[in-house]
Each structure stands twice: as C-alpha cells, then as structure tokens.
Write an enzyme that holds these catalytic residues in place. Structure first.
Site, short mmCIF file in Angstrom:
data_model
loop_
_atom_site.label_atom_id
_atom_site.label_comp_id
_atom_site.label_asym_id
_atom_site.label_seq_id
_atom_site.Cartn_x
_atom_site.Cartn_y
_atom_site.Cartn_z
CD GLU A 1 -44.16 -24.21 -34.32
OE1 GLU A 1 -44.66 -23.88 -35.42
OE2 GLU A 1 -43.64 -23.39 -33.55
CD GLU B 1 -44.54 -20.37 -30.89
OE1 GLU B 1 -43.51 -21.06 -30.78
OE2 GLU B 1 -45.65 -20.75 -30.46
N GLY C 1 -40.74 -21.23 -32.76
CA GLY C 1 -40.47 -20.43 -31.57
C GLY C 1 -39.82 -19.10 -31.89
CB ALA D 1 -38.17 -24.93 -29.88
C1 3H9 Z 1 -40.71 -25.00 -32.21
O1 3H9 Z 1 -40.21 -23.92 -32.40
C2 3H9 Z 1 -41.66 -25.29 -31.11
C3 3H9 Z 1 -42.23 -24.08 -30.43
O2 3H9 Z 1 -43.43 -23.68 -31.06
C4 3H9 Z 1 -42.63 -24.39 -29.01
C5 3H9 Z 1 -41.57 -24.69 -28.04
C6 3H9 Z 1 -42.11 -24.82 -26.64
N1 3H9 Z 1 -33.34 -27.27 -33.76
O3 3H9 Z 1 -31.92 -27.58 -42.44
P1 3H9 Z 1 -30.48 -27.25 -42.44
C7 3H9 Z 1 -30.01 -28.00 -37.56
S1 3H9 Z 1 -40.36 -26.33 -33.18
C8 3H9 Z 1 -32.19 -27.96 -33.77
O4 3H9 Z 1 -29.54 -28.16 -43.12
P2 3H9 Z 1 -30.96 -24.96 -44.11
C9 3H9 Z 1 -30.13 -29.11 -38.60
O5 3H9 Z 1 -30.38 -30.35 -37.98
C10 3H9 Z 1 -39.12 -25.75 -34.29
N2 3H9 Z 1 -31.41 -28.09 -34.86
O6 3H9 Z 1 -30.21 -25.75 -42.95
C11 3H9 Z 1 -28.79 -29.05 -39.28
O7 3H9 Z 1 -27.86 -29.71 -38.45
P3 3H9 Z 1 -26.63 -30.49 -39.09
C12 3H9 Z 1 -39.70 -24.92 -35.36
C13 3H9 Z 1 -31.84 -27.49 -35.97
O8 3H9 Z 1 -30.22 -23.70 -44.27
C14 3H9 Z 1 -28.44 -27.55 -39.24
O9 3H9 Z 1 -29.26 -26.99 -38.22
N3 3H9 Z 1 -38.66 -24.64 -36.35
C15 3H9 Z 1 -33.03 -26.77 -36.03
O10 3H9 Z 1 -31.18 -25.84 -45.28
C16 3H9 Z 1 -28.72 -26.83 -40.53
O11 3H9 Z 1 -30.07 -27.11 -40.91
C17 3H9 Z 1 -38.43 -25.47 -37.35
O12 3H9 Z 1 -39.09 -26.47 -37.53
C18 3H9 Z 1 -33.80 -26.66 -34.86
N4 3H9 Z 1 -34.93 -25.95 -34.81
O13 3H9 Z 1 -32.39 -24.64 -43.52
C19 3H9 Z 1 -37.32 -25.09 -38.27
N5 3H9 Z 1 -33.21 -26.30 -37.29
O14 3H9 Z 1 -25.84 -29.47 -39.85
C20 3H9 Z 1 -36.53 -26.29 -38.67
C21 3H9 Z 1 -32.14 -26.71 -37.98
O15 3H9 Z 1 -25.94 -31.10 -37.92
N6 3H9 Z 1 -35.39 -25.94 -39.49
N7 3H9 Z 1 -31.31 -27.43 -37.20
O16 3H9 Z 1 -27.25 -31.51 -39.99
C22 3H9 Z 1 -35.51 -25.67 -40.80
O17 3H9 Z 1 -36.57 -25.68 -41.37
C23 3H9 Z 1 -34.23 -25.42 -41.55
O18 3H9 Z 1 -33.18 -25.92 -40.78
C24 3H9 Z 1 -33.95 -23.92 -41.83
C25 3H9 Z 1 -32.53 -23.79 -42.43
C26 3H9 Z 1 -34.97 -23.42 -42.86
C27 3H9 Z 1 -34.00 -23.10 -40.59
#
Ligand code: 3H9
Length: 696
Positions: free
Chosen positions: A126, A106, A103, A64
């Site tokens: 999450e 999911e 998500g 998400a």
């Molecule tokens: C969810 O899914 C809830 C659901 O169960 C239910 C819903 C109802 N959203 O980390 P990076 C941005 S909760 C918005 O440097 P990497 C991040 O801020 C979500 N922005 O890259 C950054 O921005 P900026 C569950 C996001 O290659 C840029 O993307 N998912 C999100 O080192 C690059 O990120 C997670 O918790 C996001 N979801 O790592 C995954 N994710 O460049 C969270 C990233 O402006 N994300 N951004 O600073 C991660 O773990 C890592 O970003 C990922 C990539 C491994 C994907």
C-alpha cells in the site's frame, strides 16, 4: 448460484469459494459482495465442514480495486468482509498463488489458515500507492509475524516469497503444485481439531517490543523516503499493536488510512501506477501484433552504458555477447560487469551461484561478426552521428534476418541512423539511463520506418528485462532530454540572473528530486553535455536564443567534467565523493551576466521552483502538441523513472495539473514578458486552459 465475480463449489464436505475477477482478482464491489454471499451460503449448509478461499487465473486477490479509490465505497467494505470470514464457525484456509497483495493478503489473514504455492509473492504494497493497509493489515500482520517483520514488509511494500512467509509464521504450508488438491487435504486434516484462532485473536497486544525499533525505522524512512508520509503513518499504525487492543488498533489504522487516502501523495502515486501501465498501450499497435522472439542479444560497446545494458539481459537469463573493438577495452568492460555483480554478492543480495550463472551468460568478443546470431543487437557506441551511421551499415551487413537493431542514443536522429541500413523497419531507439543496470526507464524511440512488430517486440522486451518502457517520437532529445535541456537552460538563466548554484540545487532537492540540475550535470559528465551543446550550436538550435550554457562550456574547457575529474560545478572529495560548493562557479556566472548586460537580483526559492517546473511543463506540452509523446502521463513516467523526479508528486505534468494549469500559464506568461526567448508559446497549453481542461 454463482455471482459475477465469485464462483463456488462443494467437493466432498469442503466448500470452495473462488474469485473470478480477471486479470488480478482485485477486490471490487462485486467480489466483496460475492465473498460475503458465498460464505453465508456455506455457513448455512450443514454438510460443509470446512472452507477453501482461492482465486482463479493468475493470482489470489491482488488487493483492493485501486480504480474505486476516491469514489464512495459501496457496502460491504473490505473490513466488513474480513470480519465475516473471521467470525466463521467453520475453519477457512486461504489457498494462495500469484500475488496476494494488499487487501488480498489482509483477507487471507482474516482466515484461520494460509497455504501457498512456492511461487507465490505476498505483500502489503500500500505505501507504494501512498496509503497504508486499511483492512487490518497493520494490526494482523504484527500479531502473526511480529512487529519487526511487519515494519519491514509494510514500510517497504516489497513482497516476500512463500518460503520467507512460512518461516515468518504468515503461512502454514507451502506446496510445489496442485494447490487446491493440497489445500483440500490440508483443511480436511484440521476438521477434527479445535478451530485455529484467527490473527486478531492470537494476542491482545504484541508484547516485548522495544520502542527503539519504531524510532530506527522512522529514521531510516525519513532518509530513504524523503518527503513521504504514508510509511511514517504505517509505523504509527503498527505501533498501535503494542499499546491498543485489536479493535482500537483497527480504529487507529482507519484514521491514518483516511489521512493517507486523502493526500496528494496518494493521488500522485496512484496516477503513477496507472500511468506506468497505460504507457504500454500504443493506440496504433493492436494487441495481437506479432512479437519477435528474443532469446539472445548482442551489445556493441562495453563501456559504462554497454556493460550495464548487457547486465539487464543476463539478469533475466538471456545470453548476451558484448563486443568491443580491442581486447583491452573488452577486458576492462568485462571487469566492471564482474565488479558490479560482486558488489551485489557482497551486500548479500545475490548468491555466489547466481553470480556465476549471470557471468556465464555474458560472453565477450572483439569481432563484430559475433552479432550474427543475436535476436536483438543494441549499439551502445559513442554518441556521435557519423560513428553510429558507420556502425549501423556494418550491423546491417552482419545481423541476421528479423533481428531488432537498436541504437542506444539519448538525442540523435533515429531516421538518419536507420538510413544507413537496408532495413530501416528493424531500427529502433532504445535510450537506456545510466547506470543502465539500475535505472528503470527505457525510452523507446520510434523512427518513421520502424515496424509495428519491432515496436511491440521492443516494448515487450523492455518489460521482460524489468524496465519501464515509454514510447517516444523521434525529436531531438526525445521526451526526456528535450525537456531536460530546457530545464537545464532555465537553471543556467537563474544562475546568471542572481541565484546561487547551490540554492538552485537545494530547492530542487527539497522538492523531492534525487538531485538538482547542476549536481546531475556533474554526475553525467560535463563533457557529455558539451558535446550535445556543440552539436546544437552547429545545427543552429540556439540561433536567436539567449544561449545560457557558457559557464558549462568554460568549465569543460578547464577540464572540469564533474565527478569524474573531482571538479565541475562543485568540488568533490576524491575518497568520499562528498561535494563542496565552489564559489568560483558562482563568480563565473556573475561575470557572464555582466558581459551579457543582465542585471542581477535576489531570486527567491518560489521563483526557482516555479521556473524550473514550468520549463519542463511548457516543453512537455510542446512535445504533446507535436505528437512526440502519446500522453502527458507518459512524460510523468519518463521523469519519475529516468530523471529522479519524486514519484509521490506524480511527475511534472501531474504536478502542474495539481497546481492548476491556469495559474501555471499565468506565471509562464509573466516570465515570457521578461524573457521571451526562454518561454516559447505553446498553443496546446493555451487551448487546454481556454477550455478549462486538464491532460487526460
Ligand atoms: C489495497 O489493497 C488497500 C487495502 O489495504 C485497504 C482497502 C480498504 N486494482 O500490473 P499488471 C490492473 S491497495 C485495480 O499489468 P502484472 C492493472 O491496472 C491495493 N486494477 O499485471 C492492469 O490493467 P490494464 C494493493 C489493478 O501481472 C491489469 O490489472 N495491491 C490492480 O504485471 C494487469 O496489471 C496492489 O497494490 C488493482 N489492485 O502484475 C497490487 N492491480 O491491463 C497492485 C492490477 O488495464 N498490482 N490492476 O493495464 C500489482 O502490483 C500488479 O498488478 C500485480 C500483477 C503484481 C498484481
């Protein structure tokens, strides 16, 4: 017609829906809307017999959009999107690569099939954001992979690799490359078969699950994630798969998701997520600043710190030479490194091959000349200015051109160290935290001459070696220790005024820190603190201040350095390291108080917490005012990753903000009246409160 965030195409009789929302294909409103629209179009098109769902760029949908949390959700929400995909009468395969997380996974679990590239990391992270999967993850994953796997993945939030996902029944096939080509062949091979049931239809309830498993997981969580709620809510939601239908289970998940979503734990952890990423952005250093290549490293000093630092390089495949001035010290240091890796192997967290590979990347030398080919030289000798200066003039003579010259210091002046070289623009501080192979924080200290290229390259290097970097300015103790010194001073003042050492530590531990200030002192070594205090005294840092560390000095003089001598503020069991209260230490504080004429009183837990928390906050605000930290959130990251501050409280600055800066200042003013020396006035904080602003 492509929507902004989704594109689609038809290859033969297969429709391909692709997420195009860089950088990580977060499931923002436009993506969700596009996903539903594209699916509807494909379902209406009789030529299309099967569908592939995938993501463009570096990953399948990574979850998400976290930045939408706390804002009104625009329809369709993710549950509605997944329902559309589940109800499709044409088979859908999710083709995964990168990080299908939260998500994203999911959504994939709402499809009939999942295939993945072997490099894919899948997970439901999450809980790391203080929430639980809220789009059916807690209900679909146990139906696909069993309750135990779901408990392990969801309560830890740690992603698994594609091989593991295949073995667990989460995905159907793994490919080395050519994801879309292979996914096309995969879905075509399914067209003549009955449509494969989606996860929610696999079983009404998950059966044959012993209740013990939930109890065991809860017990583990209560120890490991002290104070946290979301992992426990996740267990409750997963348990629902054993006694509720899928629809009722989803309802239960929704209820628990809402509780978590609205919690301080969640807002604090989300603050941490974005703060960690913000810390990488340095306003005066453009994104395209040249990055110096780092393919080899040298670490001078192979003691506890040097050895740990060297391991960080080897862990990511960078060959590193460790240098000691005698063969004996070198052998000792190398043995410790080997022992550390062997421990990891014996715990089953590293293979023998990997062990060999990492050891082969670390070579030892007793000649300083061995630094001459290194792209980065990290000096990790004793924390003493003259020694460091002498070392840097030698490094200057030997290191190759363009090599980054880093000093691992926790308090010393980087500019003075840089002055002893002919290239101060290449000198930078890298403050690793002990144990350096474990602790995530890397405080990077910018000297007045450090070049932008060297700063950008060191920040990049920190990420490469899997650290969380924070850039600090060159003040005494930088961000972390400058604040920590005031916090410790406050703890000592509390002990002199009547609080017991063990009570002070208990309050801090119960708040969620890994340990209290006195236990930290014993762990880090009272001899280390003594040396810093000695220098501070010589520099007149405590002139006109009520210097509160005399008990620590007395303990040092008695040879009580802490855990390493089995006695410090506490007494330690030689074998178990278990600590016991030492009543003598409380008596020493009492005696000092008497000598200073301090009248002792009962101090309640609330005051202990407030004085320690606001000592950090007040100093943090001064650091911001003086420009030694770029932002309050950098301070929060520093404390969460370097000092054991509970992430789920958001860091010392966020905690104060949540408490209310006006109330905080009121309390500080009250303490200042009684003891002005301990509470210097910070104009920045006063101004924020006056303008009713928060940190940003
Ligand atoms: C969810 O899914 C809830 C659901 O169960 C239910 C819903 C109802 N959203 O980390 P990076 C941005 S909760 C918005 O440097 P990497 C991040 O801020 C979500 N922005 O890259 C950054 O921005 P900026 C569950 C996001 O290659 C840029 O993307 N998912 C999100 O080192 C690059 O990120 C997670 O918790 C996001 N979801 O790592 C995954 N994710 O460049 C969270 C990233 O402006 N994300 N951004 O600073 C991660 O773990 C890592 O970003 C990922 C990539 C491994 C994907």
């Amino acid at each position: 017609m492509d929507t902004q965030a989704i594109k689609y195409e038809i290859i033969e009789n297969i429709g391909i829906i692709t997420g195009v929302n860089p950088p990580v294909n977060a499931l923002s409103y436009n993506v969700r809307k596009g996903l539903v629209e594209a699916l509807k179009l494909f379902l209406k098109n009789d030529n299309i017999k099967g569908i592939i769902l995938c993501g463009e760029g570096r990953t399948f949908f990574a979850g998400a959009d976290i930045s939408e949390f706390g804002k009104p959700m625009q329809s369709p929400n993710l549950n509605e999107v997944i329902l559309e995909y589940e109800n499709s009468n044409k088979p859908i395969v999710a083709a995964l690569h990168g990080s299908p997380l939260g998500g994203g996974l999911e959504l994939a679990m709402g499809c009939n099939y999942r295939v993945a590239l072997s490099s894919t990391k899948l997970g439901l992270p999450e809980v790391k954001l203080g929430i639980i999967p809220g789009a059916g993850g807690t209900q679909r994953l146990p139906r696909l992979a069993g309750v135990e796997k779901a408990l392990s993945m969801i309560t830890s939030g740690i992603p698994i690799d594609a091989k593991n996902a295949l073995e667990s029944g989460i995905i159907e096939e793994v490919f080395e490359d050519k994801l879309i080509e292979n996914a096309l062949n995969f879905i075509k091979s399914k067209l003549t078969l009955d449509i494969h049931p989606v996860a929610s239809k696999l079983t009404e309830k998950v059966s044959n699950v012993k209740n013990d498993i939930f109890i065991n997981f809860s017990n583990k969580i209560e120890k490991k994630h002290r104070g946290r709620k979301s992992p426990l809510c996740a267990i409750e939601a997963i348990k629902a798969t054993t006694n509720l239908s899928f629809t009722d289970g989803l309802e239960k998940e929704r209820e628990l998701f809402k509780v978590c979503h609205d919690s301080k734990e969640s807002s604090s952890l989300i603050h941490m997520f974005f703060s960690e990423r913000k810390a990488l952005k340095i306003p005066d250093i453009p994104k395209d600043t040249q990055i110096l290549p780092i393919n080899s490293a040298a670490v001078i000093g192979c003691g506890t710190m040097g050895g740990g630092i060297a391991m960080n390089f080897a862990n990511v495949g960078i060959p590193v030479t460790v240098i000691e001035n005698s063969q004996d010290s070198l052998d000792k240091g190398m043995n410790i490194i080997e022992k550390n890796y062997s421990n990891t192997v014996s715990k089953g967290r590293m293979t023998q091959n990997e062990f060999k590979k990492r050891m082969s990347l670390i070579s030892g030398s007793s000649k300083l000349e061995s630094i001459s080919n290194a792209d980065v030289v990290v000096e990790a000798v004793f924390e003493e200015m003259n020694l460091k200066k002498e070392m840097f003039s030698k490094i200057d003579a030997l290191a190759k051109e363009n090599s980054i010259l880093a000093t691992n210091t926790s308090t010393l002046d980087i500019d003075q160290i840089a002055e002893s070289t002919s290239r101060p623009q290449f000198v930078i501080g890298t403050h690793f935290f002990s144990p350096a192979n474990v602790m995530k924080l890397l405080e990077i200290v910018r000297g007045k001459h450090t070049s932008k290229e060297v700063i950008a390259s060191t920040m990049k290097l920190a990420k490469n070696i899997k650290k969380v970097p924070v850039l600090a300015g060159n003040c005494d103790g930088f961000i972390g220790n400058r604040m920590f010194h005031e916090y410790v001073r406050q703890a000592h003042a509390l002990a002199e005024e009547g609080a017991k050492v063990a009570d002070i530590d208990r309050v801090i531990y119960d708040f969620g820190w890994a340990m209290g200030p006195f236990a930290v002192n014993d762990l880090a070594g009272n001899d280390v603190g003594w040396r810093i205090r000695k220098r501070h005294k010589q520099e007149g840092k405590y002139d006109n201040l009520r210097y509160t560390s005399t008990v620590a000095d007395q303990l040092f003089e008695l040879g009580r350095y802490g855990q390493k001598t089995n006695r410090g503020f506490y007494i330690y069991d030689q074998q178990t390291r278990e600590k016991k209260i030492d009543p003598e230490v409380d008596m020493m504080f009492e005696k000092v108080a008497k000598e200073k004429g301090i009248s002792r009183r009962q101090i309640d837990d609330k005051e202990i917490l407030s004085r320690l928390s606001w000592a950090l906050l007040n100093t943090g605000c001064m650091i911001l005012e003086e420009g030694y930290a770029l932002r309050a959130s950098d301070i929060d990251v520093t404390y969460a990753y370097g000092y054991g501050y509970p992430h789920w409280r958001g860091g010392p600055m966020k905690y104060a903000e949540d408490y209310g800066l006006e109330k905080v200042l009121e309390e500080i003013k009250n303490y200042r009246t009684k003891n002005p020396d301990m509470w210097p006035k910070c104009n920045y904080l006063e101004q924020l409160v006056k303008e009713k602003k928060n940190f940003n």
